[in-house]
Design a protein around this motif. Structure first.
Motif, PDB file in Angstrom:
ATOM      1  N   ARG A   3      12.964   1.682  -5.108  1.00 35.22           N
ATOM      2  CA  ARG A   3      12.640   2.895  -4.316  1.00 35.22           C
ATOM      3  C   ARG A   3      11.949   3.829  -5.585  1.00 35.22           C
ATOM      4  NH1 ARG A   3      16.727   6.792  -1.240  1.00 35.22           N
ATOM      5  NH2 ARG A   3      15.397   8.587  -1.003  1.00 35.22           N
ATOM      6  N   ARG A   4      10.742   4.454  -5.293  1.00 38.45           N
ATOM      7  CA  ARG A   4      10.096   5.254  -6.440  1.00 38.45           C
ATOM      8  C   ARG A   4      10.730   6.688  -6.048  1.00 38.45           C
ATOM      9  NH1 ARG A   4       4.075   3.517  -6.823  1.00 38.45           N
ATOM     10  NH2 ARG A   4       4.163   3.209  -9.093  1.00 38.45           N
ATOM     11  N   GLN A  40       7.854   0.225  -5.118  1.00 44.53           N
ATOM     12  CA  GLN A  40       7.154  -0.743  -6.087  1.00 44.53           C
ATOM     13  C   GLN A  40       7.609  -2.159  -5.432  1.00 44.53           C
ATOM     14  OE1 GLN A  40       4.636  -0.062  -8.329  1.00 44.53           O
ATOM     15  NE2 GLN A  40       3.972  -2.310  -7.971  1.00 44.53           N
ATOM     16  N   THR A  68       0.979  -1.204  -0.055  1.00 43.80           N
ATOM     17  CA  THR A  68       0.153   0.243  -0.067  1.00 43.80           C
ATOM     18  C   THR A  68       0.687   1.216  -0.133  1.00 43.80           C
ATOM     19  OG1 THR A  68      -0.358  -0.095   2.386  1.00 43.80           O
ATOM     20  CG2 THR A  68      -1.982  -0.995   1.131  1.00 43.80           C
ATOM     21  N   SER A  69       2.269   1.204  -0.225  1.00 44.14           N
ATOM     22  CA  SER A  69       2.899   2.351  -0.115  1.00 44.14           C
ATOM     23  C   SER A  69       3.112   3.144  -1.290  1.00 44.14           C
ATOM     24  CB  SER A  69       4.330   1.539   0.330  1.00 44.14           C
ATOM     25  OG  SER A  69       5.394   2.988   0.333  1.00 44.14           O
ATOM     26  N   ASP A  70       3.119   4.428  -1.379  1.00 48.38           N
ATOM     27  CA  ASP A  70       3.455   4.947  -2.676  1.00 48.38           C
ATOM     28  C   ASP A  70       4.913   5.315  -2.989  1.00 48.38           C
ATOM     29  OD1 ASP A  70       0.592   5.079  -3.269  1.00 48.38           O
ATOM     30  OD2 ASP A  70       0.556   7.051  -2.015  1.00 48.38           O
ATOM     31  N   ALA A  71       5.736   4.810  -1.840  1.00 46.85           N
ATOM     32  CA  ALA A  71       6.978   5.240  -1.975  1.00 46.85           C
ATOM     33  C   ALA A  71       8.051   4.111  -2.790  1.00 46.85           C
ATOM     34  CB  ALA A  71       7.510   5.474  -0.629  1.00 46.85           C
ATOM     35  N   GLU A  76      10.236  10.652  -5.246  1.00 39.90           N
ATOM     36  CA  GLU A  76       9.292  11.431  -4.251  1.00 39.90           C
ATOM     37  C   GLU A  76       8.429  12.213  -5.195  1.00 39.90           C
ATOM     38  OE1 GLU A  76      10.960  13.729  -1.207  1.00 39.90           O
ATOM     39  OE2 GLU A  76      12.039  11.856  -0.288  1.00 39.90           O
ATOM     40  N   PRO A  77       7.191  12.237  -5.230  1.00 40.75           N
ATOM     41  CA  PRO A  77       6.388  12.884  -6.052  1.00 40.75           C
ATOM     42  C   PRO A  77       6.700  14.475  -6.170  1.00 40.75           C
ATOM     43  CG  PRO A  77       5.043  12.302  -4.007  1.00 40.75           C
ATOM     44  CD  PRO A  77       6.246  11.847  -3.987  1.00 40.75           C
TER      45      PRO A  77
END
Length: 216
Positions: A207-208, A192, A187-190, A210-211
């Motif tokens: 690690r994605r 994948q 459930t993390s947006d930070a 940061e928006p």
């Protein structure tokens, strides 16, 4: 239909290991270490190659099996590996030397990962592999996500704990921690994240970035 054990054997047989890797695997078993399966090693090498890794950090040196696979995928990379067992690392040094890996490309740190990781430089690694004490995985992943660069991967070996993670009847602390970690990652947006069920499971966490913040 093939059984999981037949599929696992087929994949392990496909992942060919040379004499150096075979010797490191034998040394691991003699030391009482459970090395990654050959098929997991092939996955590590593929991730290292796809990432074009130049800096790799490993938690859990063992006798050098995982390190050899990572450096097979990224032959120009530098590996920093942490383990609190000096004897294990001596075997790893022997394996790296036999593989022709210069000592400058395999930096072995003897010590407890929980003491060493906070001193490492943040966002400095393309890959962080965790192949160590299952009871400390949550702590290690937290550190690893700070140490890996954006777009880099945190890899957790033995992520299924011999099938225990998928068995509802299993409720020990290590299993519960891994389940909690997997739920949080999903459930993390930070990041994948996904698990490859090869071997004993390989968790990959990317690690994605940061928006971007909108200008007011």
């Amino acid at each position: 239909m093939q059984t999981p054990s037949l599929i696992a054997k087929y994949l392990d047989d496909l992942a060919s290991e040379d004499e150096v890797l075979t010797a490191a695997r034998d040394a691991s078993l003699e030391l009482g270490i459970t090395p990654i399966a050959p098929a997991v090693g092939a996955q590590l090498a593929a991730v290292a190659a796809a990432t074009q890794a130049t800096a790799i950090l490993e938690v859990g040196t063992g006798a050098g099996v995982s390190g050899l696979w990572l450096l097979r995928g990224a032959p120009g990379a530098t590996l920093t590996s942490i383990d609190n067992e000096l004897d294990h690392q001596q075997h790893a040094r022997t394996a790296f030397a036999a593989a022709g890996i210069p000592v400058t490309r395999a930096r072995l740190i003897t010590g407890r990962a929980r003491d060493v990781l906070p001193r490492m430089n943040e966002a400095s690694y393309d890959i962080v592999l965790i192949d160590a004490d299952p009871a400390s995985v949550m702590e290690y992943v937290e550190h690893a996500l700070a140490l890996v660069r954006v777009g880099g991967s945190v890899l957790v070996a033995h992520a299924l704990l011999g099938g225990k993670v998928a068995d509802p009847a299993q409720r020990d602390d290590a299993v519960s921690d891994l389940r909690a970690l997997l739920k949080a990652l999903a459930t993390s947006d930070a990041v994948q994240a996904a698990i490859t069920p090869v071997g004993d499971g390989l968790l990959q966490i990317v690690r994605r970035p940061e928006p971007a913040t909108r200008a007011s």
